[in-house]
Design a protein around this motif. Structure first.
Motif, PDB file in Angstrom:
ATOM      1  N   PRO A   1       0.828  -1.206   0.000  1.00 18.25           N
ATOM      2  CA  PRO A   1       0.000   0.000   0.000  1.00 18.25           C
ATOM      3  C   PRO A   1       0.864   1.257   0.000  1.00 18.25           C
ATOM      4  CG  PRO A   1      -0.071  -1.067   2.147  1.00 18.25           C
ATOM      5  CD  PRO A   1       0.671  -1.982   1.230  1.00 18.25           C
ATOM      6  N   ARG A   2       0.423   2.235  -0.736  1.00 22.45           N
ATOM      7  CA  ARG A   2       1.183   3.476  -0.856  1.00 22.45           C
ATOM      8  C   ARG A   2       1.016   4.311   0.405  1.00 22.45           C
ATOM      9  NH1 ARG A   2       0.228   8.649  -2.000  1.00 22.45           N
ATOM     10  NH2 ARG A   2       1.780   9.833  -3.142  1.00 22.45           N
ATOM     11  N   ALA A   3       2.145   4.744   0.961  1.00 21.91           N
ATOM     12  CA  ALA A   3       2.104   5.597   2.150  1.00 21.91           C
ATOM     13  C   ALA A   3       2.012   7.049   1.689  1.00 21.91           C
ATOM     14  CB  ALA A   3       3.357   5.390   2.989  1.00 21.91           C
ATOM     15  N   LYS A   4       1.048   7.776   2.235  1.00 20.47           N
ATOM     16  CA  LYS A   4       0.864   9.161   1.855  1.00 20.47           C
ATOM     17  C   LYS A   4       2.057   9.980   2.351  1.00 20.47           C
ATOM     18  CE  LYS A   4      -2.465  12.909   2.155  1.00 20.47           C
ATOM     19  NZ  LYS A   4      -3.722  13.377   2.760  1.00 20.47           N
ATOM     20  N   SER A   5       2.635  10.782   1.464  1.00 18.09           N
ATOM     21  CA  SER A   5       3.791  11.583   1.853  1.00 18.09           C
ATOM     22  C   SER A   5       3.332  12.802   2.649  1.00 18.09           C
ATOM     23  CB  SER A   5       4.573  12.016   0.618  1.00 18.09           C
ATOM     24  OG  SER A   5       3.747  12.773  -0.227  1.00 18.09           O
ATOM     25  N   ARG A   6       4.161  13.183   3.591  1.00 19.65           N
ATOM     26  CA  ARG A   6       3.842  14.349   4.410  1.00 19.65           C
ATOM     27  C   ARG A   6       4.920  15.396   4.201  1.00 19.65           C
ATOM     28  NH1 ARG A   6       2.421  13.058  10.417  1.00 19.65           N
ATOM     29  NH2 ARG A   6       2.391  15.315  10.256  1.00 19.65           N
TER      30      ARG A   6
ATOM     31  N   GLY B   1       9.288  22.635   3.901  1.00 17.99           N
ATOM     32  CA  GLY B   1       9.238  22.017   2.586  1.00 17.99           C
ATOM     33  C   GLY B   1       8.217  22.686   1.681  1.00 17.99           C
ATOM     34  N   LYS B   2       7.066  23.050   2.264  1.00 20.82           N
ATOM     35  CA  LYS B   2       6.031  23.734   1.494  1.00 20.82           C
ATOM     36  C   LYS B   2       6.523  25.097   1.016  1.00 20.82           C
ATOM     37  CE  LYS B   2       1.898  21.738   3.565  1.00 20.82           C
ATOM     38  NZ  LYS B   2       0.754  21.973   4.440  1.00 20.82           N
ATOM     39  N   GLU B   3       7.177  25.820   1.923  1.00 22.00           N
ATOM     40  CA  GLU B   3       7.686  27.143   1.561  1.00 22.00           C
ATOM     41  C   GLU B   3       8.746  27.053   0.469  1.00 22.00           C
ATOM     42  OE1 GLU B   3       8.956  28.946   5.199  1.00 22.00           O
ATOM     43  OE2 GLU B   3       6.906  29.263   5.922  1.00 22.00           O
ATOM     44  N   ALA B   4       9.613  26.047   0.560  1.00 22.50           N
ATOM     45  CA  ALA B   4      10.656  25.872  -0.448  1.00 22.50           C
ATOM     46  C   ALA B   4      10.031  25.549  -1.807  1.00 22.50           C
ATOM     47  CB  ALA B   4      11.604  24.753  -0.023  1.00 22.50           C
ATOM     48  N   ARG B   5       8.977  24.740  -1.817  1.00 21.66           N
ATOM     49  CA  ARG B   5       8.301  24.393  -3.064  1.00 21.66           C
ATOM     50  C   ARG B   5       7.648  25.618  -3.686  1.00 21.66           C
ATOM     51  NH1 ARG B   5       3.171  22.950  -4.512  1.00 21.66           N
ATOM     52  NH2 ARG B   5       2.458  23.049  -2.362  1.00 21.66           N
ATOM     53  N   ILE B   6       6.981  26.424  -2.868  1.00 23.53           N
ATOM     54  CA  ILE B   6       6.333  27.649  -3.365  1.00 23.53           C
ATOM     55  C   ILE B   6       7.378  28.617  -3.924  1.00 23.53           C
ATOM     56  CG2 ILE B   6       4.946  29.657  -2.703  1.00 23.53           C
ATOM     57  CD1 ILE B   6       3.318  27.138  -2.753  1.00 23.53           C
ATOM     58  N   LYS B   7       8.528  28.754  -3.207  1.00 23.58           N
ATOM     59  CA  LYS B   7       9.581  29.653  -3.652  1.00 23.58           C
ATOM     60  C   LYS B   7      10.133  29.209  -4.998  1.00 23.58           C
ATOM     61  CE  LYS B   7      13.965  31.651  -2.369  1.00 23.58           C
ATOM     62  NZ  LYS B   7      15.242  31.378  -1.750  1.00 23.58           N
TER      63      LYS B   7
END
Length: 126
Positions: A93-98, A103-109
């Motif tokens: 089963p696939r484990a949902k990534s957190r 990490g969110k801020e780096a992705r948005i940047k």
């Protein structure tokens, strides 16, 4: 009760004149419905078989890699066994990534930077 039927057909490839005289390729047909598999196992087997499964529910494998009937017969049986064994193994089963806040801020940047690069493309006004 024999579920799989083997037939020998003329093969192409290595073998010289022997290829023209002897039917060395092996075609194995297995009736999947006769196996009475569980629905989830049947679905995985059907997906793994792909175009090798006919509408009548038969898996057709052709082995012509070797120059002798015996070697091709063994190859076909091994491949069929591997296909069926793989169907019995349930995928993990696939484990949902957190993703944390940093990490969110780096992705948005990174998205903003990439967007700025694309926005600066185009005609240059002097």
């Amino acid at each position: 009760m024999d579920l799989a039927r083997e037939s020998f057909i003329a093969a192409s490839g290595p073998g010289g004149q022997n290829v023209n005289k002897v039917a060395t390729a092996v075609q194995v047909r297995l009736d999947v419905f006769a196996l009475r598999l569980q629905p989830q196992v049947f679905a995985r087997l059907k997906a793994a078989a792909g175009s090798r499964m006919t509408a009548a529910g038969e898996i057709v494998l052709t082995a012509r890699r070797f120059r002798t009937q015996e070697a091709n017969r063994a190859d076909a049986r091994e491949r069929l066994e591997a296909l069926i064994r793989g169907a019995f193994e349930a995928p993990a089963p696939r484990a949902k990534s957190r993703l944390n806040r940093v990490g969110k801020e780096a992705r948005i940047k990174a998205k903003k930077t990439r967007g700025a690069v694309k926005a600066n493309r185009g005609k240059v006004e002097w």
